[in-house]
Design an enzyme around this catalytic site. Structure first.
Site, PDB file in Angstrom:
ATOM      1  N   ASP A 269     -27.316  10.494 -13.025  1.00 22.67           N
ATOM      2  CA  ASP A 269     -27.025  12.046 -12.109  1.00 22.67           C
ATOM      3  C   ASP A 269     -27.774  13.345 -12.925  1.00 22.67           C
ATOM      4  O   ASP A 269     -26.686  13.772 -13.317  1.00 22.67           O
ATOM      5  CB  ASP A 269     -26.445  12.188 -11.888  1.00 22.67           C
ATOM      6  CG  ASP A 269     -25.395  13.240 -10.762  1.00 22.67           C
ATOM      7  OD1 ASP A 269     -26.983  13.659 -10.268  1.00 22.67           O
ATOM      8  OD2 ASP A 269     -24.460  13.648 -10.407  1.00 22.67           O
TER       9      ASP A 269
ATOM     10  N   HIS B 272     -31.473   8.527 -10.245  1.00 21.29           N
ATOM     11  CA  HIS B 272     -30.066   9.971  -9.581  1.00 21.29           C
ATOM     12  C   HIS B 272     -30.847  11.007 -10.678  1.00 21.29           C
ATOM     13  O   HIS B 272     -29.866  11.088 -11.904  1.00 21.29           O
ATOM     14  CB  HIS B 272     -28.891   9.398  -9.853  1.00 21.29           C
ATOM     15  CG  HIS B 272     -27.861  10.916  -8.832  1.00 21.29           C
ATOM     16  ND1 HIS B 272     -26.984  10.246  -7.960  1.00 21.29           N
ATOM     17  CD2 HIS B 272     -28.305  12.126  -9.367  1.00 21.29           C
ATOM     18  CE1 HIS B 272     -26.238  11.633  -7.688  1.00 21.29           C
ATOM     19  NE2 HIS B 272     -27.419  12.611  -7.943  1.00 21.29           N
TER      20      HIS B 272
ATOM     21  N   HIS C 116     -31.473  15.155 -10.997  1.00 18.13           N
ATOM     22  CA  HIS C 116     -31.818  16.317 -10.840  1.00 18.13           C
ATOM     23  C   HIS C 116     -32.868  16.734 -11.991  1.00 18.13           C
ATOM     24  O   HIS C 116     -32.893  17.227 -13.203  1.00 18.13           O
ATOM     25  CB  HIS C 116     -30.647  17.689 -10.836  1.00 18.13           C
ATOM     26  CG  HIS C 116     -29.763  16.753 -10.105  1.00 18.13           C
ATOM     27  ND1 HIS C 116     -30.249  17.283  -8.585  1.00 18.13           N
ATOM     28  CD2 HIS C 116     -28.975  15.983  -9.861  1.00 18.13           C
ATOM     29  CE1 HIS C 116     -28.809  16.688  -8.141  1.00 18.13           C
ATOM     30  NE2 HIS C 116     -28.510  15.899  -8.520  1.00 18.13           N
ATOM     31  N   LEU C 117     -34.648  16.773 -11.559  1.00 14.79           N
ATOM     32  CA  LEU C 117     -35.342  18.002 -12.490  1.00 14.79           C
ATOM     33  C   LEU C 117     -35.450  19.057 -12.793  1.00 14.79           C
ATOM     34  O   LEU C 117     -36.224  20.053 -13.778  1.00 14.79           O
ATOM     35  CB  LEU C 117     -36.633  17.102 -12.349  1.00 14.79           C
ATOM     36  CG  LEU C 117     -36.812  15.587 -13.119  1.00 14.79           C
ATOM     37  CD1 LEU C 117     -38.671  14.954 -12.369  1.00 14.79           C
ATOM     38  CD2 LEU C 117     -36.619  15.508 -14.897  1.00 14.79           C
TER      39      LEU C 117
ATOM     40  N   HIS D  54     -23.131   7.951  -7.372  1.00 21.67           N
ATOM     41  CA  HIS D  54     -21.936   8.323  -8.632  1.00 21.67           C
ATOM     42  C   HIS D  54     -20.391   7.627  -7.444  1.00 21.67           C
ATOM     43  O   HIS D  54     -19.635   9.070  -7.677  1.00 21.67           O
ATOM     44  CB  HIS D  54     -21.445  10.044  -8.378  1.00 21.67           C
ATOM     45  CG  HIS D  54     -22.256  11.101  -7.738  1.00 21.67           C
ATOM     46  ND1 HIS D  54     -21.678  10.399  -6.475  1.00 21.67           N
ATOM     47  CD2 HIS D  54     -23.508  11.952  -7.566  1.00 21.67           C
ATOM     48  CE1 HIS D  54     -22.070  12.027  -6.009  1.00 21.67           C
ATOM     49  NE2 HIS D  54     -23.020  12.380  -6.212  1.00 21.67           N
TER      50      HIS D  54
ATOM     51  N   ASN E 150     -19.504  16.490 -10.954  1.00 18.23           N
ATOM     52  CA  ASN E 150     -18.632  16.451  -8.815  1.00 18.23           C
ATOM     53  C   ASN E 150     -19.820  15.191  -8.385  1.00 18.23           C
ATOM     54  O   ASN E 150     -20.827  15.107  -8.627  1.00 18.23           O
ATOM     55  CB  ASN E 150     -19.749  17.811  -7.854  1.00 18.23           C
ATOM     56  CG  ASN E 150     -18.543  17.845  -7.605  1.00 18.23           C
ATOM     57  OD1 ASN E 150     -17.234  17.531  -7.150  1.00 18.23           O
ATOM     58  ND2 ASN E 150     -18.441  18.747  -6.293  1.00 18.23           N
TER      59      ASN E 150
HETATM   60  O1  DOR Z   1     -21.934  17.554  -9.984  1.00 17.33           O
HETATM   61  C1  DOR Z   1     -23.354  17.757  -9.699  1.00 17.33           C
HETATM   62  N1  DOR Z   1     -24.459  18.250  -9.923  1.00 17.33           N
HETATM   63  N2  DOR Z   1     -23.037  16.728  -8.892  1.00 17.33           N
HETATM   64  C2  DOR Z   1     -23.624  17.546  -7.792  1.00 17.33           C
HETATM   65  O2  DOR Z   1     -23.915  16.392  -6.192  1.00 17.33           O
HETATM   66  C3  DOR Z   1     -25.633  18.050  -7.544  1.00 17.33           C
HETATM   67  C4  DOR Z   1     -25.336  17.996  -8.858  1.00 17.33           C
HETATM   68  C5  DOR Z   1     -26.329  19.017  -9.498  1.00 17.33           C
HETATM   69  O3  DOR Z   1     -27.260  19.622  -8.760  1.00 17.33           O
HETATM   70  O4  DOR Z   1     -26.106  20.426  -9.796  1.00 17.33           O
HETATM   71 ZN    ZN Z   2     -26.769  14.700  -8.564  1.00 14.88          ZN
END
Ligand code: DOR
Ligand code: ZN
Length: 454
Positions: free
Chosen positions: A316, A66, A68-69, A243, A289
């Site tokens: 995450d 999990h 986000h690059l 998460h 989140n």
């Molecule tokens: O906290 C979060 N950040 N929850 C998400 O669902 C997306 C993520 C993001 O891409 O920043």
């Molecule tokens: Zn995420």
């Protein structure tokens, strides 16, 4: 006598090697990108290069499913080099990238574009999630031609081609994923409940963190998981709940598992180690989140983690500029820069006796590789990929986000003292991080595409 041909590329000696059969005082031999032998020093072949690990721990590199690059249109937050450098620094050798990008990863073209953009920048292994396309028939091409290894579905907002309110479209998409035998990772917060609750707090003129917590409540998570489980049951899809944050949500996952559905779930270090009180005291850096929860929720996650009910630990990693995370809360960006702190934070829990090293590695390396079908990764075994992290288990240090390789140089864990530092990271047999420095060249990492034909 060893002949020239039997000289291997690399030997790592004098380590405590973590294998599926236990931890051994041993070393290992690497040829090309593979581990060819795990043995005592006298039984290791001669090598072009030998590295003495001075008794440190040699673990499988973490497989973080999990992440986000960012990159492309969001490169100001993070790019493929800085994100994968953060992974390497944190002992993470494989990351699986989320699709909420600019452009959204949701078609053969966008997956290909993303892979192309990543190719000359990455320093660890990277695999890709795609969002669902608008036309469910395109899902197959995204996997077979594009190379995405799984789908991600946000139930909280529309990301990609499918409206999270449109049950029949979701059913079609999940059926497609089931047919391809590709898992679907799910952000489980129900959009309808979010909207309902938001209206309510607005009407009552509630604001700030309290209002935010009411909208993103555990019931919203639970309802989404129950709905996702129902859809999975109807379609036979394999789902992975991202998460997990609350006791209520956990109850819904356990009920789905009990029914025999193909459901796995993950927790993050921040949902295990922080509470809603940290959100209240730290604000922006702890805004994520789903949100941080009260201690009773955190306790139930720990209990489930220890009894094996939770499958995966994932970061995450969701980098944003700190300026983007400030109020008004409805516009503030949520997410924590987690790749560089995950292993030290979790190893510290091992040191405290709250978690075994076996559980940590099973949940952060082995299981994630299994769930996403990343063959040959996540374990130290002969024939497997040489994706490794060397941890000095005795080194204590303070988390200092200003030293992060990530562009998001902030963290709710700032100032925490942790024990266990990743000192070397190897990816596909190559040293990529040494004593905190990235020694790989951009592009030395590898894109992992789906191998099996669908
Ligand atoms: O906290 C979060 N950040 N929850 C998400 O669902 C997306 C993520 C993001 O891409 O920043
Ligand atoms: Zn995420």
């Amino acid at each position: 006598m060893w002949s020239e041909e039997l000289t291997v590329d690399l030997v790592l000696k004098n380590a405590r090697v973590f294998t599926p059969n236990g931890i051994f005082n041993a070393g290992l031999a690497v040829e090309g990108d593979r581990i060819v032998r795990v043995a005592k020093e006298t039984n290791l072949p001669p090598a072009s290069e030998t590295v003495n690990l001075n008794g440190d721990l040699l673990l499988p590199g973490l497989v973080d499913i999990h992440v986000h690059l960012r990159g492309q249109g969001l490169s100001y937050k993070e790019d493929f080099y800085t994100g994968t450098a953060a992974a390497a620094a944190g002992g993470v050798t494989t990351v699986v990238d989320m699709p909420n990008n600019i452009p959204v990863t949701m078609s053969v073209e966008t997956v290909k574009e993303r892979i192309k953009s990543a190719g000359d920048k990455i320093v660890v292994n990277v695999a890709f999630y795609s969002a669902f396309p608008e036309k469910h028939e395109e899902a197959k091409r995204i996997v077979v031609e594009g190379g995405a290894i799984a789908f991600k579905f946000f139930m909280s907002r529309k990301v990609g081609g499918i409206d999270p309110k449109d049950n029949s479209a979701i059913l079609e998409a999940l059926r497609e994923a089931a047919g391809l035998d590709v898992p679907v990772a799910i952000h489980a917060e129900d959009i309808r409940l979010i909207e309902e609750r938001k209206k309510k707090v607005e009407l009552l003129e509630k604001e700030g963190i309290e209002a935010y917590l009411e909208v993103h409540s555990p019931s919203v998570e639970k309802a989404a998981i129950e709905r996702a489980a129902g859809l999975a049951e109807e379609t036979g899809a394999k789902i992975h709940i991202c998460h997990l944050s609350s006791s209520k949500g956990l109850g819904a996952v356990l009920a789905a598992k009990k029914k025999g559905l193909q459901v796995s779930c993950e927790v993050t270090p921040h949902h295990l180690l922080l509470t809603v009180e940290d959100l209240k005291s730290k604000g922006a850096t702890a805004l994520v989140n789903p949100p941080l929860r009260p201690k009773r929720d955190v306790d139930s996650l720990w209990k489930a983690l220890r009894d094996g009910s939770i499958d995966v630990l994932a970061s995450d990693h969701a980098p944003h500029r700190l300026e983007e995370k400030f109020p008004p809360i409805w516009e503030a960006k949520t997410g924590i820069s987690g790749l560089e702190t995950m292993l030290p934070l979790l190893f510290t829990q091992v040191d405290r006796g709250l978690l075994t090293l076996e559980t940590l590695i099973r949940m952060a390396s082995e299981r994630p590789a299994e769930i996403l079908g990343l063959e040959g990764r996540g374990r130290i075994v002969e024939g497997g990929y040489a994706d490794l992290v060397v941890v000095d288990p005795s080194e204590r240090f303070r988390i200092d986000p200003s030293t992060f390789h990530s562009k998001a140089k902030h963290s709710p864990f700032e100032g925490w003292t942790v024990k266990g530092r990743p000192v070397k990271t190897f990816v596909n047999g190559r040293l990529v991080m040494d004593e905190g420095e990235i020694v790989a060249k951009p592009g030395d990492g590898r894109v992992i595409r789906r191998l099996r034909e669908a």
